[in-house]
Design an enzyme around this catalytic site. Structure first.
Site, PDB file in Angstrom:
ATOM      1  CB  SER A  20      56.449 106.523  95.175  1.00  0.00           C
ATOM      2  OG  SER A  20      55.775 106.802  96.383  1.00  0.00           O
ATOM      3  CE  LYS A  71      45.721 109.887  93.742  1.00  0.00           C
ATOM      4  NZ  LYS A  71      45.966 111.229  94.266  1.00  0.00           N
ATOM      5  CG  ASP A 103      45.253 113.021  97.506  1.00  0.00           C
ATOM      6  OD1 ASP A 103      46.311 112.706  98.074  1.00  0.00           O
ATOM      7  OD2 ASP A 103      44.826 112.438  96.488  1.00  0.00           O
ATOM      8  N   GLY A 129      45.368 124.552  86.948  1.00  0.00           N
ATOM      9  CA  GLY A 129      45.210 123.136  86.648  1.00  0.00           C
ATOM     10  C   GLY A 129      43.851 122.649  87.108  1.00  0.00           C
ATOM     11  N   GLY A 131      43.269 118.895  87.154  1.00  0.00           N
ATOM     12  CA  GLY A 131      43.373 117.429  87.215  1.00  0.00           C
ATOM     13  C   GLY A 131      42.853 116.907  88.546  1.00  0.00           C
ATOM     14  NE  ARG A 153      47.496 121.670  78.051  1.00  0.00           N
ATOM     15  CZ  ARG A 153      48.371 120.701  77.973  1.00  0.00           C
ATOM     16  NH1 ARG A 153      49.534 120.918  77.384  1.00  0.00           N
ATOM     17  NH2 ARG A 153      48.123 119.518  78.494  1.00  0.00           N
ATOM     18  CB  ILE A 216      50.606 120.149  94.733  1.00  0.00           C
ATOM     19  CG1 ILE A 216      50.331 119.915  93.248  1.00  0.00           C
ATOM     20  CG2 ILE A 216      49.514 121.012  95.353  1.00  0.00           C
ATOM     21  CD1 ILE A 216      49.210 118.891  93.037  1.00  0.00           C
ATOM     22  N   GLY A 239      55.515 121.513  97.813  1.00  0.00           N
ATOM     23  CA  GLY A 239      54.638 120.352  97.654  1.00  0.00           C
ATOM     24  C   GLY A 239      54.842 119.235  98.667  1.00  0.00           C
TER      25      GLY A 239
HETATM   26  P1  ATR Z   1      46.847 115.266  88.513  1.00  0.00           P
HETATM   27  O1  ATR Z   1      45.668 114.356  88.518  1.00  0.00           O
HETATM   28  O2  ATR Z   1      47.985 114.774  89.368  1.00  0.00           O
HETATM   29  O3  ATR Z   1      46.504 116.692  88.823  1.00  0.00           O
HETATM   30  P2  ATR Z   1      46.786 115.474  85.626  1.00  0.00           P
HETATM   31  O4  ATR Z   1      45.374 115.074  85.624  1.00  0.00           O
HETATM   32  O5  ATR Z   1      47.705 114.833  84.623  1.00  0.00           O
HETATM   33  O6  ATR Z   1      47.466 115.213  87.040  1.00  0.00           O
HETATM   34  O7  ATR Z   1      46.853 117.059  85.517  1.00  0.00           O
HETATM   35  C1  ATR Z   1      47.952 117.712  85.025  1.00  0.00           C
HETATM   36  C2  ATR Z   1      47.611 119.192  84.908  1.00  0.00           C
HETATM   37  O8  ATR Z   1      48.719 119.874  84.306  1.00  0.00           O
HETATM   38  C3  ATR Z   1      46.403 119.455  84.030  1.00  0.00           C
HETATM   39  O9  ATR Z   1      45.695 120.550  84.547  1.00  0.00           O
HETATM   40  C4  ATR Z   1      47.055 119.786  82.679  1.00  0.00           C
HETATM   41  O10 ATR Z   1      46.279 120.570  81.824  1.00  0.00           O
HETATM   42  P3  ATR Z   1      45.320 119.853  80.720  1.00  0.00           P
HETATM   43  O11 ATR Z   1      44.078 119.438  81.441  1.00  0.00           O
HETATM   44  O12 ATR Z   1      45.089 120.922  79.723  1.00  0.00           O
HETATM   45  O13 ATR Z   1      46.096 118.692  80.178  1.00  0.00           O
HETATM   46  C5  ATR Z   1      48.254 120.580  83.151  1.00  0.00           C
HETATM   47  N1  ATR Z   1      49.306 120.662  82.141  1.00  0.00           N
HETATM   48  C6  ATR Z   1      50.162 119.687  81.766  1.00  0.00           C
HETATM   49  N2  ATR Z   1      51.002 120.135  80.811  1.00  0.00           N
HETATM   50  C7  ATR Z   1      50.660 121.435  80.560  1.00  0.00           C
HETATM   51  C8  ATR Z   1      51.145 122.474  79.678  1.00  0.00           C
HETATM   52  N3  ATR Z   1      52.181 122.249  78.861  1.00  0.00           N
HETATM   53  N4  ATR Z   1      50.544 123.687  79.729  1.00  0.00           N
HETATM   54  C9  ATR Z   1      49.509 123.920  80.567  1.00  0.00           C
HETATM   55  N5  ATR Z   1      49.009 122.998  81.413  1.00  0.00           N
HETATM   56  C10 ATR Z   1      49.571 121.770  81.420  1.00  0.00           C
END
Ligand code: ATR
Length: 273
Positions: A20, A71, A103, A129, A131, A153, A216, A239
């Protein structure tokens, strides 16, 4: 300033927190303002993080940043919270704990720095994404834009993120060309940009020339997504801005001081080298 029994203790909890940048950023701001405080990184591995955070109440912490995966637990452990997901905790004079989320607002601060005219310019957002970070940014952007398309994904997560906001939509992960073509702002929140991940080719050729491309991820500072966007003449945002501005808002919540974000950027760029 030397550390004594009176020194106020702040920190970041998460798993992992070993890399971090928050301790560097906050300790430098603490020194800038001559405050009797210290900020440490605390890895928290726990089957019951809510209980662990509640127990920290008895240890005399003044404030904490909270990162993945704690969180939700932080918001649940607090006596009052702005929402279900928190990245900042503050212990009050009466011993109670308040939870905040900086955030989303931190992302908007960074966006305003990069593109002061983004309000009005940005109507359609493509979020790559779904997440926690994507959801926080989506919620912050939602009142200011027409639509936010989440492409993920795992489609179910995109649906959850999109349904949480008034103007959220889902875009199929195999339909990214269309999403890039329609967007005014593309926000890259997946871990695909991080060091050590397999290379991902984004359909940036479909973008309009006025698109803002924001990532980010800050390791590396110039991700492949940003490099490719800038190579096409698009405005890119790295980011670090979101990291710094969410931290500056946390610092303000704890100390009532708005710290120097430009200085933080110089320091963190040096730390990343
Ligand atoms: P955060 O909370 O920090 O956003 P996270 O919840 O781990 O972290 O989210 C990671 C993101 O990267 C997710 O959108 C994840 O997609 P999934 O929901 O399908 O897991 C995406 N991600 C990680 N590896 C990936 C890959 N190889 N291809 C496509 N998306 C990926």
């Amino acid at each position: 300033m030397s550390i004594t029994a009176a020194t106020k203790v702040f920190g970041i909890i998460g798993d992992p927190v070993g890399h971090s940048l928050s301790p560097i950023m906050h300790n430098a701001w603490i020194a800038d303002h001559g405050l009797d405080a210290v900020y440490v990184a605390l890895p928290l591995k726990s089957d019951d993080p809510t209980a662990a955070i509640r127990a920290m109440k008895g240890l005399g912490f003044s404030g904490l940043n909270v990162t993945v995966p704690h969180k939700e637990a932080a918001a649940a452990a607090a006596d009052r919270s702005e929402g279900a997901v928190a990245n900042v905790l503050r212990w009050e004079e009466d011993g109670s704990v308040s939870a905040f989320n900086t955030d989303g607002a931190g992302f908007l601060d960074a966006l305003s720095e990069t593109a002061p005219d983004w309000r009005g310019r940005v109507q359609r957002v493509l979020m790559l994404g779904a997440g926690g970070a994507a959801q926080a940014i989506g919620q912050a952007l939602s009142p200011h834009v027409v639509t936010i398309h989440f492409a993920n994904r795992t489609a179910a997560r995109a649906e959850t993120a999109a349904s949480a906001i008034r103007n959220g939509r889902v875009l199929r992960w195999d339909d990214l060309e269309r999403g890039f073509g329609a967007a005014d702002l593309v926000v890259q929140t997946t871990t695909l940009s991080m060091d050590g991940q397999p290379e991902q080719v984004w359909p940036l050729d479909y973008c309009r020339p006025t698109v803002i491309a924001a990532d980010i991820v800050y390791r590396p500072l110039e991700t492949e997504f940003l490099r490719a966007a800038r190579a096409r003449g698009l405005l890119g945002m790295d980011g670090l801005g979101m990291l710094i501005h969410q931290g500056a808002r946390a610092f303000d919540l704890w100390f009532g001081i708005k710290p120097d974000t430009a200085k933080a950027r110089e320091r963190l760029i040096a730390a990343l080298k």
